[in-house]
Design a protein around this motif. Structure first.
Motif, short mmCIF file in Angstrom:
data_model
loop_
_atom_site.label_atom_id
_atom_site.label_comp_id
_atom_site.label_asym_id
_atom_site.label_seq_id
_atom_site.Cartn_x
_atom_site.Cartn_y
_atom_site.Cartn_z
N UNK A 55 0.85 -1.28 -0.07
CA UNK A 55 -0.10 -0.20 0.34
C UNK A 55 0.76 1.65 -0.09
N UNK A 56 2.20 0.90 0.87
CA UNK A 56 2.69 2.47 0.77
C UNK A 56 3.07 3.06 -0.51
N UNK A 57 3.21 2.15 -1.82
CA UNK A 57 3.68 2.65 -2.91
C UNK A 57 5.20 3.00 -3.30
N UNK A 58 6.50 2.84 -2.01
CA UNK A 58 7.20 2.17 -2.25
C UNK A 58 8.05 1.52 -3.00
N UNK A 59 9.07 2.06 -3.55
CA UNK A 59 10.33 1.24 -5.35
C UNK A 59 11.27 1.56 -4.84
N UNK A 60 12.20 0.39 -4.77
CA UNK A 60 13.24 0.87 -4.64
C UNK A 60 14.35 0.66 -5.49
N UNK A 61 13.70 0.67 -7.43
CA UNK A 61 13.71 1.11 -8.37
C UNK A 61 15.36 -0.04 -8.74
N UNK A 62 15.37 -0.67 -8.42
CA UNK A 62 16.41 -1.79 -8.19
C UNK A 62 17.58 -1.41 -7.02
N UNK A 63 16.97 -0.89 -6.52
CA UNK A 63 18.73 -0.30 -5.50
C UNK A 63 18.80 -2.09 -4.58
N UNK A 64 19.90 -2.26 -3.98
CA UNK A 64 20.23 -3.14 -3.70
C UNK A 64 21.48 -2.68 -2.65
N UNK A 65 21.46 -3.24 -1.15
CA UNK A 65 21.79 -2.29 -0.53
C UNK A 65 22.70 -3.88 0.59
N UNK A 66 24.38 -4.30 0.43
CA UNK A 66 25.23 -4.62 1.38
C UNK A 66 24.74 -4.82 2.85
N UNK A 67 24.96 -5.86 3.00
CA UNK A 67 25.19 -5.04 5.50
C UNK A 67 25.87 -4.16 5.45
N UNK A 68 27.09 -3.65 5.00
CA UNK A 68 28.12 -3.41 5.50
C UNK A 68 27.36 -1.43 4.92
N UNK A 69 26.38 -1.09 3.97
CA UNK A 69 25.23 0.10 4.18
C UNK A 69 24.67 -0.01 5.43
N UNK A 70 24.10 -1.22 5.57
CA UNK A 70 22.68 -0.86 5.97
C UNK A 70 23.53 -0.09 7.30
#
Length: 73
Positions: A55-70
């Motif tokens: 329902x949020x309509x959010x989209x990562x647009x294919x972006x991914x993250x590593x554990x280090x990024x988070x």
């Protein structure tokens, strides 16, 4: 569904109605949900979480993250 009569303090009733309104639900839904939680009625919470995410309509647009990024500060 069965209707019931409930005796409740006026101030508590008003606070409950305000809380329900601020959270986008009816007072009836609020009371029903609280009773369901209190008596342990099982709900499929994971389906609810995914429905809310959709329902949020959010989209990562294919972006991914590593554990280090988070965990990067």
């Amino acid at each position: 569904m069965t209707n019931i009569t409930l005796a409740i303090d006026e101030q508590l009733l008003e606070q409950g109605r305000t809380y329900a309104q601020n959270n986008g639900v009816s007072f009836n839904t609020l009371v029903r949900t609280l009773i369901e939680k209190a008596v342990g009625r099982k709900t499929d919470w994971l389906d609810e979480v995914f429905a809310q995410m959709d329902e949020t309509g959010a989209n990562s647009n294919g972006q991914t993250w590593t554990r280090e990024d988070l965990y990067r500060v």
